[in-house]
Scaffold this motif. Structure first.
Motif, PDB file in Angstrom:
ATOM      1  N   VAL A  79       3.310   3.675   9.483  1.00 24.75           N
ATOM      2  CA  VAL A  79       4.182   2.860   9.155  1.00 24.75           C
ATOM      3  C   VAL A  79       3.797   1.471   9.775  1.00 24.75           C
ATOM      4  N   THR A  80       2.953   1.359  10.409  1.00 26.26           N
ATOM      5  CA  THR A  80       2.339   0.114  11.196  1.00 26.26           C
ATOM      6  C   THR A  80       1.429  -0.701  10.219  1.00 26.26           C
ATOM      7  N   ARG A  81       2.217  -1.243   9.366  1.00 24.99           N
ATOM      8  CA  ARG A  81       1.634  -2.262   8.482  1.00 24.99           C
ATOM      9  C   ARG A  81       2.142  -3.724   8.538  1.00 24.99           C
ATOM     10  N   ASP A  82       1.087  -4.727   8.119  1.00 26.30           N
ATOM     11  CA  ASP A  82       1.540  -6.104   8.235  1.00 26.30           C
ATOM     12  C   ASP A  82       2.196  -6.511   7.198  1.00 26.30           C
ATOM     13  N   GLY A  83       3.293  -6.121   7.073  1.00 32.57           N
ATOM     14  CA  GLY A  83       4.250  -6.289   6.070  1.00 32.57           C
ATOM     15  C   GLY A  83       5.728  -6.019   6.378  1.00 32.57           C
ATOM     16  N   ASP A  84       6.766  -6.664   5.570  1.00 28.51           N
ATOM     17  CA  ASP A  84       8.035  -6.208   5.975  1.00 28.51           C
ATOM     18  C   ASP A  84       8.373  -4.946   5.579  1.00 28.51           C
TER      19      ASP A  84
ATOM     20  N   SER B  33       0.734  -1.314  -0.114  1.00 27.21           N
ATOM     21  CA  SER B  33       0.222   0.045   0.153  1.00 27.21           C
ATOM     22  C   SER B  33       0.856   1.135   0.033  1.00 27.21           C
ATOM     23  N   GLY B  34       1.946   1.194   0.174  1.00 22.78           N
ATOM     24  CA  GLY B  34       2.898   2.359   0.005  1.00 22.78           C
ATOM     25  C   GLY B  34       2.971   3.020   1.626  1.00 22.78           C
ATOM     26  N   LEU B  35       4.329   3.745   1.468  1.00 23.43           N
ATOM     27  CA  LEU B  35       4.407   4.694   2.639  1.00 23.43           C
ATOM     28  C   LEU B  35       4.700   6.237   2.188  1.00 23.43           C
ATOM     29  N   GLY B  36       4.498   6.261   0.828  1.00 27.07           N
ATOM     30  CA  GLY B  36       4.809   7.630   0.398  1.00 27.07           C
ATOM     31  C   GLY B  36       6.331   8.090   0.122  1.00 27.07           C
TER      32      GLY B  36
ATOM     33  N   PRO C 118       5.664  -4.569  11.740  1.00 27.92           N
ATOM     34  CA  PRO C 118       5.241  -3.999  12.990  1.00 27.92           C
ATOM     35  C   PRO C 118       3.794  -4.781  13.537  1.00 27.92           C
ATOM     36  N   VAL C 119       3.246  -5.017  12.876  1.00 27.59           N
ATOM     37  CA  VAL C 119       1.851  -5.827  13.167  1.00 27.59           C
ATOM     38  C   VAL C 119       2.061  -7.150  13.869  1.00 27.59           C
ATOM     39  N   ARG C 120       2.986  -8.136  13.309  1.00 23.98           N
ATOM     40  CA  ARG C 120       3.301  -9.399  13.851  1.00 23.98           C
ATOM     41  C   ARG C 120       4.380  -9.474  14.641  1.00 23.98           C
ATOM     42  N   ASN C 121       5.159  -8.029  15.019  1.00 19.72           N
ATOM     43  CA  ASN C 121       6.472  -8.148  15.874  1.00 19.72           C
ATOM     44  C   ASN C 121       7.466  -8.867  15.200  1.00 19.72           C
TER      45      ASN C 121
END
Length: 341
Positions: free
Chosen positions: A166-171, A131-134, A226-229
């Motif tokens: 930046v709290t995304r479910d992804g690396d 989804s991008g962080l801009g 961040p989501v899955r730590n």
């Protein structure tokens, strides 16, 4: 020919390692002199101090933090606000640069707004994170501000304030988010003195912080979810850390500590730096570091060397950290000082 610009990738005419190192040091000393001359020209009104000198003569990053959320970081560095945005008509050369920026920005805002980068030929976008962080937008904030592109800057800054998450479910690449997002926010705050951008920088740092704190050696994980730590290094590096990524975090994290009076960010980044720059560490060759570092024990994990990709910005930051510390040998920048001697 400057180092690194030879077509065959060599360091110039078969010179010896000692000659190559002397060449690098000579270039770095010239850059230092140029920066100091620039610093003497850019002074605050009524003050006679260099850019990187406090009123008491001490370097601003010598270990003494300012009050929490210092609202005037540039003035503490001796830079007058008038030098940040000029009211004078731009030269033809400057106008051409601004026009090029506006052209590029229009393409980004039209085809990739809120995403990481624009693909101009296909008029689409590409995201480094889901989804991008801009990344392009945040990384461009200071440029837009300095170019007086007020409308473009305000739109991008508002996106950063209200949409950046930046709290995304992804690396997430700790290195890329540090230099582009954290660095972009801190630069924009320094220029604009907009407290909300500093708050957002703190938010980003807090999300990334476990990538440092979960590491036993202090070498941060390359990727963090961040989501899955979840933490990990790139599989293609055989679970090793990359030199340029470990050694290209210190300016942003240390500056954040200086602005917020919270030493945890500085401590984390410095621990990573110390892990790869311990004096007399085995593996160094002709003043160069191997490109890969073992995350398990901090030892170098390859015999590959270079000042290009995977190593380049580490050497850039050696100089900048040394300069940041006031051109003195210190815990923050011991390695560059050793090179100079």
């Amino acid at each position: 020919t400057e180092v690194g610009e030879v077509e065959d990738g060599s360091w110039g005419g078969g010179s010896s390692p000692d000659e190559r190192l002397k060449m690098i040091l000579k270039m770095e000393e010239k850059r230092e002199q140029d920066l100091r001359r620039l610093g003497m020209r850019v002074v605050a009104e009524g003050q006679q101090q260099e850019v990187f000198t406090e009123p008491d003569g001490k370097p601003p990053f010598s270990g003494s933090h300012p009050p929490v959320h210092d609202p005037t970081p540039l003035r503490r560095l001796g830079i007058s606000k008038k030098y940040r945005r000029s009211s004078k008509p731009p030269t033809l050369e400057a106008s051409a640069v601004v026009s090029a920026m506006k052209h590029a920005w229009k393409a980004y805002s039209t085809f990739a707004w809120g995403h990481d980068e624009v693909r101009p030929l296909t008029q689409t976008y590409h995201d480094w994170v889901k989804s991008g962080l801009g990344l392009t937008m945040i990384d461009s904030l200071d440029t837009l501000y300095l170019m007086n592109l007020t409308e473009e800057y305000e739109e991008a800054a508002e996106w950063a304030r209200s949409r950046l998450n930046v709290t995304r479910d992804g690396d997430i690449s700790v290195f890329e988010v540090t230099i582009r997002v954290l660095g972009g926010l801190l630069s924009a705050y320094t220029l604009s003195e907009d407290r909300t951008l500093l708050d957002k920088a703190v938010e980003v740092a807090e999300v990334l912080y476990p990538a440092f704190s979960k590491s036993e050696t202090g070498i941060p994980y390359s990727l963090y979810n961040p989501v899955r730590n979840g933490t990990k290094y790139y599989p293609w590096t055989k679970e090793h850390a990359i030199l340029s990524e470990v050694g290209t975090l210190q300016l942003e994290w240390r500056y954040l500590s200086w602005l917020t009076n919270n030493p945890k960010y500085d401590i984390a980044a410095t621990k990573a730096f110390d892990a790869i720059t311990t004096p007399h560490k085995k593996g160094m060759k002709d003043g160069l570091y191997p490109l890969f570092v073992s995350a398990e024990n901090g030892n170098f994990a390859s015999t590959l060397y270079g000042i290009g990709g995977m190593g380049d910005s580490h050497y850039e930051y050696l100089f900048k950290q040394w300069y940041m510390a006031g051109n003195k040998t210190s815990r923050h920048a011991p390695t560059y000082s050793r090179y100079k001697t």
